[in-house]
Design a protein around this motif. Structure first.
Motif, PDB file in Angstrom:
ATOM      1  N   ILE A  60       0.840  -1.186   0.000  1.00 14.92           N
ATOM      2  CA  ILE A  60       0.000   0.000   0.000  1.00 14.92           C
ATOM      3  C   ILE A  60       0.879   1.241   0.000  1.00 14.92           C
ATOM      4  N   SER A  61       0.299   2.297  -0.476  1.00 11.05           N
ATOM      5  CA  SER A  61       0.888   3.611  -0.295  1.00 11.05           C
ATOM      6  C   SER A  61       0.303   4.107   1.019  1.00 11.05           C
ATOM      7  N   SER A  62       1.087   4.072   2.077  1.00 16.45           N
ATOM      8  CA  SER A  62       0.605   4.406   3.432  1.00 16.45           C
ATOM      9  C   SER A  62       0.263   5.881   3.549  1.00 16.45           C
ATOM     10  N   TRP A  63      -0.465   6.193   4.607  1.00 14.66           N
ATOM     11  CA  TRP A  63      -0.924   7.555   4.838  1.00 14.66           C
ATOM     12  C   TRP A  63       0.232   8.540   4.871  1.00 14.66           C
ATOM     13  N   HIS A  64       0.081   9.599   4.086  1.00 16.29           N
ATOM     14  CA  HIS A  64       1.073  10.667   4.054  1.00 16.29           C
ATOM     15  C   HIS A  64       0.451  11.908   3.418  1.00 16.29           C
ATOM     16  N   LYS A  65       1.113  13.025   3.600  1.00 13.23           N
ATOM     17  CA  LYS A  65       0.720  14.241   2.894  1.00 13.23           C
ATOM     18  C   LYS A  65       1.970  15.034   2.569  1.00 13.23           C
ATOM     19  N   VAL A  66       1.847  15.876   1.549  1.00 12.23           N
ATOM     20  CA  VAL A  66       2.947  16.745   1.146  1.00 12.23           C
ATOM     21  C   VAL A  66       2.432  18.179   1.088  1.00 12.23           C
ATOM     22  N   ALA A  67       3.362  19.113   1.058  1.00 11.36           N
ATOM     23  CA  ALA A  67       3.017  20.539   1.133  1.00 11.36           C
ATOM     24  C   ALA A  67       2.706  21.159  -0.224  1.00 11.36           C
ATOM     25  N   SER A  68       2.692  20.364  -1.287  1.00 13.16           N
ATOM     26  CA  SER A  68       2.413  20.866  -2.635  1.00 13.16           C
ATOM     27  C   SER A  68       1.292  20.058  -3.265  1.00 13.16           C
ATOM     28  N   ASP A  69       0.707  20.593  -4.335  1.00 17.41           N
ATOM     29  CA  ASP A  69      -0.268  19.831  -5.106  1.00 17.41           C
ATOM     30  C   ASP A  69       0.439  18.656  -5.778  1.00 17.41           C
TER      31      ASP A  69
ATOM     32  N   GLN B 260      -7.735   4.906  -4.107  1.00 14.52           N
ATOM     33  CA  GLN B 260      -7.060   5.986  -3.386  1.00 14.52           C
ATOM     34  C   GLN B 260      -8.070   6.643  -2.457  1.00 14.52           C
ATOM     35  N   LEU B 261      -7.675   6.843  -1.205  1.00 16.04           N
ATOM     36  CA  LEU B 261      -8.511   7.532  -0.241  1.00 16.04           C
ATOM     37  C   LEU B 261      -7.847   8.854   0.092  1.00 16.04           C
ATOM     38  N   LEU B 262      -8.615   9.932   0.038  1.00 17.21           N
ATOM     39  CA  LEU B 262      -8.125  11.267   0.348  1.00 17.21           C
ATOM     40  C   LEU B 262      -8.887  11.819   1.538  1.00 17.21           C
ATOM     41  N   LEU B 263      -8.155  12.357   2.507  1.00 12.56           N
ATOM     42  CA  LEU B 263      -8.746  12.988   3.694  1.00 12.56           C
ATOM     43  C   LEU B 263      -8.377  14.463   3.630  1.00 12.56           C
ATOM     44  N   PHE B 264      -9.383  15.301   3.371  1.00 17.08           N
ATOM     45  CA  PHE B 264      -9.148  16.722   3.142  1.00 17.08           C
ATOM     46  C   PHE B 264      -9.066  17.510   4.449  1.00 17.08           C
ATOM     47  N   PRO B 265      -8.350  18.639   4.433  1.00 20.70           N
ATOM     48  CA  PRO B 265      -8.194  19.457   5.647  1.00 20.70           C
ATOM     49  C   PRO B 265      -9.516  19.932   6.260  1.00 20.70           C
ATOM     50  N   ASP B 266     -10.581  20.049   5.447  1.00 21.60           N
ATOM     51  CA  ASP B 266     -11.868  20.522   5.972  1.00 21.60           C
ATOM     52  C   ASP B 266     -12.667  19.424   6.673  1.00 21.60           C
ATOM     53  N   GLY B 267     -12.099  18.198   6.772  1.00 21.58           N
ATOM     54  CA  GLY B 267     -12.778  17.097   7.448  1.00 21.58           C
ATOM     55  C   GLY B 267     -13.519  16.165   6.513  1.00 21.58           C
ATOM     56  N   SER B 268     -13.651  16.513   5.240  1.00 20.25           N
ATOM     57  CA  SER B 268     -14.324  15.637   4.286  1.00 20.25           C
ATOM     58  C   SER B 268     -13.332  14.600   3.743  1.00 20.25           C
ATOM     59  N   TRP B 269     -13.867  13.594   3.061  1.00 13.54           N
ATOM     60  CA  TRP B 269     -13.013  12.570   2.474  1.00 13.54           C
ATOM     61  C   TRP B 269     -13.605  12.115   1.153  1.00 13.54           C
ATOM     62  N   GLU B 270     -12.766  11.472   0.342  1.00 11.13           N
ATOM     63  CA  GLU B 270     -13.203  11.010  -0.972  1.00 11.13           C
ATOM     64  C   GLU B 270     -12.403   9.786  -1.360  1.00 11.13           C
ATOM     65  N   GLU B 271     -13.078   8.854  -2.037  1.00 11.12           N
ATOM     66  CA  GLU B 271     -12.401   7.689  -2.593  1.00 11.12           C
ATOM     67  C   GLU B 271     -12.384   7.816  -4.102  1.00 11.12           C
ATOM     68  N   ARG B 272     -11.242   7.463  -4.704  1.00  6.93           N
ATOM     69  CA  ARG B 272     -11.095   7.505  -6.155  1.00  6.93           C
ATOM     70  C   ARG B 272     -10.455   6.209  -6.626  1.00  6.93           C
TER      71      ARG B 272
ATOM     72  N   ALA C  48      -2.548  20.203  -2.003  1.00 11.72           N
ATOM     73  CA  ALA C  48      -1.527  20.335  -0.957  1.00 11.72           C
ATOM     74  C   ALA C  48      -2.164  20.165   0.421  1.00 11.72           C
ATOM     75  N   GLY C  49      -1.467  19.441   1.305  1.00 15.44           N
ATOM     76  CA  GLY C  49      -1.940  19.268   2.680  1.00 15.44           C
ATOM     77  C   GLY C  49      -3.036  18.240   2.865  1.00 15.44           C
ATOM     78  N   THR C  50      -3.329  17.433   1.845  1.00 17.98           N
ATOM     79  CA  THR C  50      -4.370  16.405   1.916  1.00 17.98           C
ATOM     80  C   THR C  50      -3.733  15.061   2.251  1.00 17.98           C
ATOM     81  N   TRP C  51      -4.293  14.374   3.256  1.00 20.36           N
ATOM     82  CA  TRP C  51      -3.811  13.029   3.576  1.00 20.36           C
ATOM     83  C   TRP C  51      -4.214  12.099   2.445  1.00 20.36           C
ATOM     84  N   GLN C  52      -3.324  11.180   2.080  1.00 21.72           N
ATOM     85  CA  GLN C  52      -3.619  10.234   1.017  1.00 21.72           C
ATOM     86  C   GLN C  52      -3.021   8.868   1.323  1.00 21.72           C
ATOM     87  N   ALA C  53      -3.707   7.837   0.835  1.00 25.60           N
ATOM     88  CA  ALA C  53      -3.223   6.458   0.903  1.00 25.60           C
ATOM     89  C   ALA C  53      -3.883   5.708  -0.241  1.00 25.60           C
TER      90      ALA C  53
END
Length: 149
Positions: free
Chosen positions: A40-49, A62-74, A92-97
């Motif tokens: 898996i690509s473990s949970w991480h975030k970076v400071a750029s798009d 892919q699961l994305l956890l956005f800074p506003d508390g929402s999430w999305e699967e793609r 930028a700043g979005t958690w992803q795995a």
């Protein structure tokens, strides 16, 4: 080389152009990224798009956890008729795995990732899956089903 968050990567491009940021960064970077089997690509975030690009093999969930508390699967893959997409923009700043859609031991998926401004290791932050599940309780069940928790 094996990446910090899982899978294998090879940087293929690092811009010689610089952009004005507090630390003066290269304009962009690009890597190939390979996941195989149950990696898996473990949970991480970076400071750029970042933009994930599908190239070959298994699609990825892919699961994305956005800074506003929402999430999305793609689903990042080639079968657009089934709702897959060949590109995924991660702000930028979005958690992803991510994990492969086909998790058989001999499966693999090849992706690319571009980052603007360019990726620098000091901008990488690894995530704790248990802490993220508590911070994003609506996504917890999906995190478990995808093997990301």
């Amino acid at each position: 080389p094996l990446s910090v968050e899982g899978g294998f990567f090879k940087e293929t491009y690092r811009s010689k152009s610089q952009v004005a940021t507090p630390s003066c960064r290269c304009a962009g970077t690009c890597i190939y990224y390979l996941l195989s089997g149950r990696q898996i690509s473990s949970w991480h975030k970076v400071a750029s798009d970042e933009i994930w690009l599908y190239h070959a093999g298994s699609a990825a969930q892919q699961l994305l956890l956005f800074p506003d508390g929402s999430w999305e699967e793609r689903t990042i893959g080639a079968d657009i008729a089934k709702g897959q997409r060949p590109q995924s923009l991660i702000p930028a700043g979005t958690w992803q795995a991510a994990s492969l859609l086909d998790s058989a031991a001999d499966s693999w998926g090849l992706f690319g990732a571009t980052v603007f401004p360019g990726f620098e290791y000091q901008d990488f932050q690894a995530g704790d899956s248990d802490a993220l599940a508590k911070a994003y309780p609506a996504a917890e069940e999906r995190m478990k089903r995808l093997g990301l928790l």
